[in-house]
Design a protein around this motif. Structure first.
Motif, short mmCIF file in Angstrom:
data_model
loop_
_atom_site.label_atom_id
_atom_site.label_comp_id
_atom_site.label_asym_id
_atom_site.label_seq_id
_atom_site.Cartn_x
_atom_site.Cartn_y
_atom_site.Cartn_z
N ARG A 304 -1.51 -13.25 4.73
CA ARG A 304 -1.64 -12.33 3.61
C ARG A 304 -1.04 -13.04 2.41
O ARG A 304 0.18 -13.10 2.24
CB ARG A 304 -0.88 -11.04 3.92
N THR A 318 5.35 -11.45 10.17
CA THR A 318 3.95 -11.85 10.03
C THR A 318 3.04 -10.79 10.65
O THR A 318 3.29 -10.32 11.76
CB THR A 318 3.71 -13.21 10.74
N HIS A 319 1.99 -10.43 9.93
CA HIS A 319 1.07 -9.39 10.41
C HIS A 319 0.34 -9.85 11.68
O HIS A 319 0.05 -11.04 11.85
CB HIS A 319 0.06 -9.04 9.32
N GLU A 320 0.05 -8.89 12.53
CA GLU A 320 -0.59 -9.20 13.81
C GLU A 320 -1.90 -9.93 13.62
O GLU A 320 -2.21 -10.87 14.36
CB GLU A 320 -0.80 -7.90 14.60
#
Length: 456
Positions: A304, A318-320
């Motif tokens: 992102r 951290t996003h999945e």
């Protein structure tokens, strides 16, 4: 495809690089108002190198470092571990003198190695070179063009040349690759902590847990006191937007990483990754990787990319979907890695100027100075910055102070929502361009349009 996660998987907690030794215990806060010769704001690589070289050159100087968390908390403790000679910006924008800047970057790699030896800093440093791989015809065209343009800037065959990727690291689907010896692997947190120790040993106090809220001529303001100094140096890189009046100075760009569990000898034999070579690619939405000292793959890329209003997620979560995307790309590069799993994921921020080129500057009248905007090439560039800031602060004319990045002025980023729209549009176009180039012989016009939008 969802990422295969280790039972001991960790997301965030700064980065994997601190996992073995644990996060350091922050040192003392600033205990009140203080007078110094030089106040350095930020205890990442830039601030630490600056303090180190200043005290080496002039031991009598009173130098202090102010840090909001602990030394190496930001990008210096989270990066991909590339001590690379690549310029932080384009040769064209630096002008004809970019040739001297490029040579200074190459020399800075060996300078870091020499200091690590001198100060007994064990940071898993191996100068193993770097391979950039092309996996589509469009990428191969860009790679050949990159090497040809490099020749026009005086980068000769020994410094950069085309190779058969099978001779270095066998990446699935690779068509061609370039090779440069000017890159070394490091363990980022070990370098940051080793530098912090060396700086303290020279008598420089590092006041941690001491956020600087505002920088003015000859003063750095914190909740725990004000440091007055002849020079105040801003070394805050991706966190610069947090300072009053600096929200549009450098854009905090997110980059994310995953690291696998240790891989067996059979894997390294199969892919031919025999040493400490660094690995990148020619995609627009590019990746970067290293083989760690304990035989893992640390693999990074953009997740992102930017949070609205120049906000920063300081803890590194951290996003999945980013973890899954990085795992898919890693296993696409190396199908044999599917037998492994992800041990850790994290994110960090890097500083991006409006023209994507770094700067270093000191104003003798106000005592204010800075270095940064490394656009992801900071491990080596910070060393060059620290030595250049030393000379500028001491008022000494040198080869370094005449380099073309000294004193460059760059206009600020646009106000919101324009910068959020611009950055997210750019990366959306880059992803689409990479997808289209799977079946195209040349670079997609979408990527060229993305470059035009943001001045990349």
């Amino acid at each position: 495809m969802s990422a295969s996660l280790s039972p001991a998987f960790v997301n965030g907690d700064v980065s994997f690089w601190y996992r073995a030794a644990g996060l350091p215990t922050p040192g003392p806060r600033l205990g009140g108002d203080l007078q110094a010769d030089v106040a350095v704001v930020g205890a990442g690589y830039t601030g630490l190198w600056t303090a180190y070289y200043l005290k080496r050159a002039r031991p009598s100087l009173q130098v202090v470092v102010l840090e909001q968390e602990f030394a190496g908390f930001g990008a210096s403790g989270r990066n991909g571990g590339w001590l690379t000679g690549d310029l932080a910006g384009s040769h064209e924008r630096y002008g004809e003198d970019a040739r001297r800047l490029q040579r200074a970057m190459y020399a800075s790699i060996d300078e870091v190695i020499a200091v690590c030896e001198k100060e007994s800093i064990d940071c898993d440093l191996v100068k193993g070179g770097v391979m950039n791989v092309a996996r589509t015809p469009a990428q191969a065209g860009r790679l050949r063009e990159t090497v040809a343009v490099a020749r026009s800037w005086g980068i000769e065959e020994p410094d950069l040349h085309l190779v058969d990727p099978a001779d270095h690291v066998r990446v699935s689907g690779a068509l061609t690759a370039s090779w440069s010896p000017h890159c070394a692997r490091i363990q980022p947190a070990k370098l940051a902590q080793g530098l912090a120790r060396a700086v303290r040993d020279l008598g420089v106090p590092i006041y941690e847990r001491t956020p600087v809220t505002e920088i003015t001529p000859h003063r750095a303001l914190t909740p725990y006191g004000t440091v007055s100094a002849g020079h105040v140096i801003r070394a805050t890189e991706g966190f610069t937007a947090r300072l009053r009046g600096s929200r549009r100075q450098w854009l905090p760009m997110n980059s994310s990483m995953i690291v696998t569990e240790p891989l067996p000898a059979s894997f390294w034999d199969e892919v031919g990754w025999r040493g400490a070579e660094l690995l990148g690619d020619m995609a627009h939405y590019y990746m970067y990787a290293q083989r760690t000292a304990d035989d893992r793959i640390a693999f990074g890329g953009r997740g992102r990319p930017y949070l609205y209003g120049s906000r920063v997620d300081a803890r590194g979560h951290t996003h999945e979907w980013t973890v899954d995307a990085l795992w898919r790309l890693l296993t696409d590069f190396f199908p044999a890695a599917r037998s492994s799993s992800v041990a850790h994921a994290w994110s960090g921020v890097l500083g991006v100027p409006r023209d994507w080129c770094s700067t270093v500057h000191v104003d003798p009248a106000t005592g204010l100075g800075w270095a940064g905007g490394y656009t992801g090439h900071g491990v080596t560039t910070t060393n060059l910055a620290g030595r250049t800031l030393r000379d500028l602060i001491l008022g000494e004319e040198s080869e370094l102070t005449s380099l073309p990045w000294v004193g460059r002025r760059v206009r600020p980023w646009e106000p919101e929502p324009l910068r959020w729209l611009g950055v997210h549009t750019m990366y959306r176009l880059y992803r689409l361009a990479d997808h289209r180039e799977r079946t195209m012989p040349r670079t997609s016009a979408l990527a060229r349009f993305a470059d035009l939008i943001t001045g990349h």
